[in-house]
Motif scaffolding. Structure first.
Motif, PDB file in Angstrom:
ATOM      1  N   TRP A 279      48.848  10.468  57.190  1.00  0.00           N
ATOM      2  CA  TRP A 279      48.268  10.424  55.849  1.00  0.00           C
ATOM      3  C   TRP A 279      48.683  11.654  55.021  1.00  0.00           C
ATOM      4  CZ3 TRP A 279      45.604   8.541  60.047  1.00  0.00           C
ATOM      5  CH2 TRP A 279      45.047   7.259  59.934  1.00  0.00           C
TER       6      TRP A 279
ATOM      7  N   ILE B 186      39.476  13.725  51.016  1.00  0.00           N
ATOM      8  CA  ILE B 186      38.537  13.477  52.109  1.00  0.00           C
ATOM      9  C   ILE B 186      39.354  13.393  53.384  1.00  0.00           C
ATOM     10  CG2 ILE B 186      38.456  10.972  51.687  1.00  0.00           C
ATOM     11  CD1 ILE B 186      35.502  11.081  52.683  1.00  0.00           C
TER      12      ILE B 186
ATOM     13  N   VAL C  41      38.847  13.616  57.828  1.00  0.00           N
ATOM     14  CA  VAL C  41      38.002  13.724  59.018  1.00  0.00           C
ATOM     15  C   VAL C  41      38.918  13.990  60.212  1.00  0.00           C
ATOM     16  CG1 VAL C  41      36.472  12.413  60.563  1.00  0.00           C
ATOM     17  CG2 VAL C  41      36.211  12.214  58.077  1.00  0.00           C
TER      18      VAL C  41
ATOM     19  N   GLY D 207      35.932   7.124  62.743  1.00  0.00           N
ATOM     20  CA  GLY D 207      35.161   5.922  63.060  1.00  0.00           C
ATOM     21  C   GLY D 207      33.766   6.206  63.593  1.00  0.00           C
TER      22      GLY D 207
ATOM     23  N   GLY E 144      31.358   7.820  61.693  1.00  0.00           N
ATOM     24  CA  GLY E 144      30.397   7.945  60.602  1.00  0.00           C
ATOM     25  C   GLY E 144      30.478   9.226  59.785  1.00  0.00           C
TER      26      GLY E 144
ATOM     27  N   GLY F 228      32.948  10.334  57.690  1.00  0.00           N
ATOM     28  CA  GLY F 228      33.371  10.075  56.310  1.00  0.00           C
ATOM     29  C   GLY F 228      32.265   9.403  55.515  1.00  0.00           C
ATOM     30  N   SER F 229      31.594   8.437  56.141  1.00  0.00           N
ATOM     31  CA  SER F 229      30.499   7.738  55.450  1.00  0.00           C
ATOM     32  C   SER F 229      29.365   8.698  55.114  1.00  0.00           C
ATOM     33  CB  SER F 229      29.950   6.613  56.329  1.00  0.00           C
ATOM     34  OG  SER F 229      30.946   5.637  56.519  1.00  0.00           O
TER      35      SER F 229
ATOM     36  N   ARG G 178      43.677   0.938  56.079  1.00  0.00           N
ATOM     37  CA  ARG G 178      42.340   1.217  56.640  1.00  0.00           C
ATOM     38  C   ARG G 178      41.549   2.127  55.700  1.00  0.00           C
ATOM     39  NH1 ARG G 178      42.253   2.892  62.763  1.00  0.00           N
ATOM     40  NH2 ARG G 178      40.168   1.983  62.589  1.00  0.00           N
ATOM     41  N   THR G 179      42.246   3.071  55.091  1.00  0.00           N
ATOM     42  CA  THR G 179      41.578   3.979  54.152  1.00  0.00           C
ATOM     43  C   THR G 179      41.023   3.189  52.961  1.00  0.00           C
ATOM     44  OG1 THR G 179      43.053   5.778  54.794  1.00  0.00           O
ATOM     45  CG2 THR G 179      41.894   6.017  52.685  1.00  0.00           C
TER      46      THR G 179
ATOM     47  N   HIS H 196      40.220   0.099  52.956  1.00  0.00           N
ATOM     48  CA  HIS H 196      39.074  -0.674  53.458  1.00  0.00           C
ATOM     49  C   HIS H 196      37.810   0.195  53.468  1.00  0.00           C
ATOM     50  CE1 HIS H 196      36.590  -3.189  56.061  1.00  0.00           C
ATOM     51  NE2 HIS H 196      36.414  -2.141  56.836  1.00  0.00           N
TER      52      HIS H 196
ATOM     53  N   LYS I 113      34.590  -0.707  51.354  1.00  0.00           N
ATOM     54  CA  LYS I 113      33.308  -0.878  52.036  1.00  0.00           C
ATOM     55  C   LYS I 113      32.212  -0.071  51.328  1.00  0.00           C
ATOM     56  CE  LYS I 113      31.402  -0.747  56.640  1.00  0.00           C
ATOM     57  NZ  LYS I 113      31.493  -0.249  57.997  1.00  0.00           N
TER      58      LYS I 113
HETATM   59  C1  LIG Z   1      39.245   7.501  55.889  1.00  0.00           C
HETATM   60  C2  LIG Z   1      38.279   8.471  56.599  1.00  0.00           C
HETATM   61  C3  LIG Z   1      37.870   9.595  55.661  1.00  0.00           C
HETATM   62  C4  LIG Z   1      37.030   7.659  57.004  1.00  0.00           C
HETATM   63  O1  LIG Z   1      36.143   8.507  57.695  1.00  0.00           O
HETATM   64  P1  LIG Z   1      35.575   8.059  59.140  1.00  0.00           P
HETATM   65  O2  LIG Z   1      34.551   9.046  59.540  1.00  0.00           O
HETATM   66  O3  LIG Z   1      36.723   7.841  60.061  1.00  0.00           O
HETATM   67  O4  LIG Z   1      34.940   6.620  58.811  1.00  0.00           O
HETATM   68  P2  LIG Z   1      33.448   6.099  59.106  1.00  0.00           P
HETATM   69  O5  LIG Z   1      33.196   6.156  60.593  1.00  0.00           O
HETATM   70  O6  LIG Z   1      32.467   6.775  58.246  1.00  0.00           O
HETATM   71  O7  LIG Z   1      33.571   4.598  58.604  1.00  0.00           O
HETATM   72  C5  LIG Z   1      34.218   3.668  59.399  1.00  0.00           C
HETATM   73  C6  LIG Z   1      34.812   2.597  58.511  1.00  0.00           C
HETATM   74  O8  LIG Z   1      35.997   3.134  57.911  1.00  0.00           O
HETATM   75  C7  LIG Z   1      37.123   2.401  58.355  1.00  0.00           C
HETATM   76  N1  LIG Z   1      38.218   3.339  58.628  1.00  0.00           N
HETATM   77  C8  LIG Z   1      39.141   3.692  57.721  1.00  0.00           C
HETATM   78  N2  LIG Z   1      40.042   4.522  58.252  1.00  0.00           N
HETATM   79  C9  LIG Z   1      39.675   4.700  59.537  1.00  0.00           C
HETATM   80  C10 LIG Z   1      40.233   5.464  60.592  1.00  0.00           C
HETATM   81  N3  LIG Z   1      41.341   6.194  60.429  1.00  0.00           N
HETATM   82  N4  LIG Z   1      39.617   5.467  61.781  1.00  0.00           N
HETATM   83  C11 LIG Z   1      38.486   4.737  61.964  1.00  0.00           C
HETATM   84  N5  LIG Z   1      37.918   3.968  60.992  1.00  0.00           N
HETATM   85  C12 LIG Z   1      38.506   3.966  59.779  1.00  0.00           C
HETATM   86  C13 LIG Z   1      36.684   1.625  59.586  1.00  0.00           C
HETATM   87  O9  LIG Z   1      37.405   0.426  59.672  1.00  0.00           O
HETATM   88  C14 LIG Z   1      35.211   1.416  59.368  1.00  0.00           C
HETATM   89  O10 LIG Z   1      34.906   0.246  58.645  1.00  0.00           O
HETATM   90  P3  LIG Z   1      34.443  -1.105  59.471  1.00  0.00           P
HETATM   91  O11 LIG Z   1      33.170  -0.744  60.178  1.00  0.00           O
HETATM   92  O12 LIG Z   1      34.267  -2.149  58.406  1.00  0.00           O
HETATM   93  O13 LIG Z   1      35.570  -1.392  60.421  1.00  0.00           O
HETATM   94  C15 LIG Z   1      38.923   9.072  57.899  1.00  0.00           C
HETATM   95  O14 LIG Z   1      39.187   8.037  58.848  1.00  0.00           O
HETATM   96  C16 LIG Z   1      40.186   9.865  57.655  1.00  0.00           C
HETATM   97  O15 LIG Z   1      40.136  11.088  57.514  1.00  0.00           O
HETATM   98  N6  LIG Z   1      41.347   9.164  57.634  1.00  0.00           N
HETATM   99  C17 LIG Z   1      42.618   9.819  57.487  1.00  0.00           C
HETATM  100  C18 LIG Z   1      42.757  10.538  56.158  1.00  0.00           C
HETATM  101  C19 LIG Z   1      42.522   9.650  54.944  1.00  0.00           C
HETATM  102  O16 LIG Z   1      42.755   8.461  54.945  1.00  0.00           O
HETATM  103  N7  LIG Z   1      42.041  10.320  53.880  1.00  0.00           N
HETATM  104  C20 LIG Z   1      41.925   9.701  52.586  1.00  0.00           C
HETATM  105  C21 LIG Z   1      43.268   9.685  51.926  1.00  0.00           C
HETATM  106  S1  LIG Z   1      43.143   9.062  50.270  1.00  0.00           S
END
Ligand SMILES: CC(C)(COP(=O)(O)OP(=O)(O)OC[C@H]1O[C@@H](n2cnc3c(N)ncnc32)[C@H](O)[C@@H]1OP(=O)(O)O)[C@@H](O)C(=O)NCCC(=O)NCCS
Length: 159
Positions: free
Chosen positions: A28, A76, A78, A84, A86, A88-89, A123-124, A126, A130
């Motif tokens: 990312w 943002i 994590v 996955g 919680g 980010g949420s 996935r991001t 999504h 969500k």
């Molecule tokens: C996107 C991100 C901030 C979400 O935080 P998180 O703590 O992993 O997510 P949460 O546990 O709060 O939420 C889980 C939901 O997010 C989704 N998700 C998105 N990216 C994910 C990932 N890399 N890993 C796990 N779940 C992810 C899941 O599918 C889930 O939804 P669902 O229950 O409908 O399947 C985090 O995964 C991350 O840092 N990703 C890489 C960096 C990024 O994408 N930053 C934003 C760039 S614009």
């Protein structure tokens, strides 16, 4: 995990935390120049963090306030080890609650758009959808190779 908290006082270690977290997700955040800008941004932007039981930062969100009615999620990220679970949420929930208290009407985020094939960013998107963010426009703000999707979540009249 700790509840998300924010600091208006600069926490000197936060830029290092941002650099460490970005390093866990190179798919990312694989561009050294833009990563350096995010690390620098952590010195001045309002910063939300979540810590694990040992006090180590596992999630960071930087926010902007371009106008009083809008909060933009500037960054943002994590720690990959706890994706996955919680974190980010928890940050988005806390930021949204804080924004509502302050009378903010829109949350904004920019991310890589659906015309780019990156699976991770799907996935991001999504994750944002969500949370109630709606795609507004895909633009070439970041150049043709990196389509930028602007997403918005209205806070007025929604919960
Ligand atoms: C996107 C991100 C901030 C979400 O935080 P998180 O703590 O992993 O997510 P949460 O546990 O709060 O939420 C889980 C939901 O997010 C989704 N998700 C998105 N990216 C994910 C990932 N890399 N890993 C796990 N779940 C992810 C899941 O599918 C889930 O939804 P669902 O229950 O409908 O399947 C985090 O995964 C991350 O840092 N990703 C890489 C960096 C990024 O994408 N930053 C934003 C760039 S614009």
């Amino acid at each position: 995990m700790s509840r998300p908290s924010w600091s208006s006082v600069r926490e000197p270690q936060v830029p290092e935390d941002v650099a460490r977290l970005l390093g866990t997700v190179p798919e990312w955040f694989g561009q050294p120049e833009s990563n350096a800008e995010y690390v620098e941004a952590a010195r001045s932007k309002k910063t939300w963090t979540v810590r694990d039981a040992a006090g180590r930062v596992v999630g960071v969100t930087l926010v902007d306030r371009h106008f009083p009615h809008v909060v933009e999620i500037h960054l943002i990220v994590v720690d990959r080890a706890v994706h996955g679970s919680g974190v980010g949420s928890a940050m988005l929930g806390a930021i949204e609650a804080d924004a509502r208290r302050r009378g903010v009407k829109l949350l904004e985020v920019k991310t890589l758009g659906p015309s780019h094939p990156a699976v991770g960013h799907a996935r991001t998107r999504h994750f944002y959808e969500k949370w109630g963010f709606l795609p507004l426009e895909e633009t070439d703000l970041w150049g043709e190779a990196n389509p930028c999707l602007i997403m918005m979540k209205p806070l007025v009249g929604s919960t």
